[in-house]
Scaffold this active site. Sequence first.
Site, PDB file in Angstrom:
ATOM      1  N   HIS A  97       0.815  -1.132  -0.005  1.00 15.96           N
ATOM      2  CA  HIS A  97       0.080  -0.054   0.028  1.00 15.96           C
ATOM      3  C   HIS A  97       0.806   1.067  -0.153  1.00 15.96           C
ATOM      4  O   HIS A  97       1.877   1.158   0.501  1.00 15.96           O
ATOM      5  CB  HIS A  97      -0.885   0.105   1.101  1.00 15.96           C
ATOM      6  CG  HIS A  97      -1.667  -1.287   1.511  1.00 15.96           C
ATOM      7  ND1 HIS A  97      -2.577  -1.459   0.429  1.00 15.96           N
ATOM      8  CD2 HIS A  97      -1.728  -1.936   2.464  1.00 15.96           C
ATOM      9  CE1 HIS A  97      -3.145  -2.819   0.761  1.00 15.96           C
ATOM     10  NE2 HIS A  97      -2.744  -3.153   2.130  1.00 15.96           N
ATOM     11  N   GLU A 115      -1.736  -0.195   7.959  1.00 16.46           N
ATOM     12  CA  GLU A 115      -3.002  -1.281   8.808  1.00 16.46           C
ATOM     13  C   GLU A 115      -2.217  -2.327   9.637  1.00 16.46           C
ATOM     14  O   GLU A 115      -1.012  -2.330  10.046  1.00 16.46           O
ATOM     15  CB  GLU A 115      -3.442  -2.073   7.622  1.00 16.46           C
ATOM     16  CG  GLU A 115      -2.449  -3.220   6.985  1.00 16.46           C
ATOM     17  CD  GLU A 115      -3.121  -3.921   5.609  1.00 16.46           C
ATOM     18  OE1 GLU A 115      -4.174  -3.193   5.194  1.00 16.46           O
ATOM     19  OE2 GLU A 115      -2.712  -4.765   5.234  1.00 16.46           O
ATOM     20  N   ARG A 192      -1.477  -4.606  -6.225  1.00 13.20           N
ATOM     21  CA  ARG A 192      -1.218  -6.191  -6.397  1.00 13.20           C
ATOM     22  C   ARG A 192       0.328  -6.578  -6.912  1.00 13.20           C
ATOM     23  O   ARG A 192       0.572  -5.960  -8.067  1.00 13.20           O
ATOM     24  CB  ARG A 192      -2.110  -6.784  -7.124  1.00 13.20           C
ATOM     25  CG  ARG A 192      -2.732  -7.999  -6.480  1.00 13.20           C
ATOM     26  CD  ARG A 192      -4.016  -8.646  -7.296  1.00 13.20           C
ATOM     27  NE  ARG A 192      -5.255  -8.111  -6.794  1.00 13.20           N
ATOM     28  CZ  ARG A 192      -6.154  -7.679  -7.476  1.00 13.20           C
ATOM     29  NH1 ARG A 192      -5.995  -7.196  -8.567  1.00 13.20           N
ATOM     30  NH2 ARG A 192      -7.292  -7.006  -6.824  1.00 13.20           N
TER      31      ARG A 192
END
Length: 315
Positions: A97, A115, A192
């Site tokens: 990310h 996260e 990805r």
Amino acid sequence: MKEPLFLQPVFQERIWGGTALRDVYGYEIPSDRTGECWAISGHPNGQSIVKNGAFAGKTLGELWGSNRELFGNLEGDVFPLLTKILDANADLSVQVHPDDAYAKEHENGELGKTECWYIIDCKEGAELVFGHTAKTKEEFVHQIEAGNWDQLLRRVPIKKGEFFYVPSGSIHALCEGTLVLETQQSSDTTYRVYDYDRTDANGNKRELHLDKAIDVTTIPHQDPQLNITTEKREGAEITTFVQAQYFSVYKWDIDGDLHYTQTHPFLLMSALSGDGSLEIDGKTYRVKKGDHFIIPATVHQFTMKGELELIVAHP
């Protein structure tokens, strides 16, 4: 407004999803490929709706716009955090990310995504992908182009109850047989890197985002240094997992009556197991396994009672 905001989760189907969200938490899921429960979300791709009280029927995003006093009058265009439960019934793609600056420039003003994961449960021998072995960007690119995934990707064995902090720029992936609670910045931006050459029902591979992934990946990989501590209080044991730039995350194991004075802009609370109650200003609210709610800034004191396992977060 001296009441909690209980929220209706939003469910997202994924090719790697399963049925654990129904089997473990009793949620009504849309299919046997349900991968994500967006439990506390103000993100436009899946908004939580308030279930109780004066704001019943409103979305979290609406409240952020119209009643900022509930959230300590924090600044920002969007509700800053997102709580999910993820059912990795199969391996997730290997991804990375961006940080806030890169996402703002390249993703229409979206937040970056740092996260963290609390492992609710996992199968025996479960693992996750966390980090890579490349020492330079050239080596990183070479290994990707050569498809040397086994050499490039770091695999880490995991156990129920463990916690992982995943800053933006970290290569990562949950793997098969893992159920996690994720606290993250409110962002849906994922680059990805590798998807195991999987194809959908039409024989198409999912899109990769290699150029952006190479731009944002931290090289060499850096393991975050956590100082996990546990404090015994009357009525509870409180474990501090992380106190960082975007969020702080704790585990509250309630066993009795915990009297708490609220000093944060708000608290996000997710009941992983157990049964109990929340008392605010003489009013009692039942709290059970699978519930998700916010204690707003306007609630200064409350009491949690019963036997409950909660993940708690605040900005």
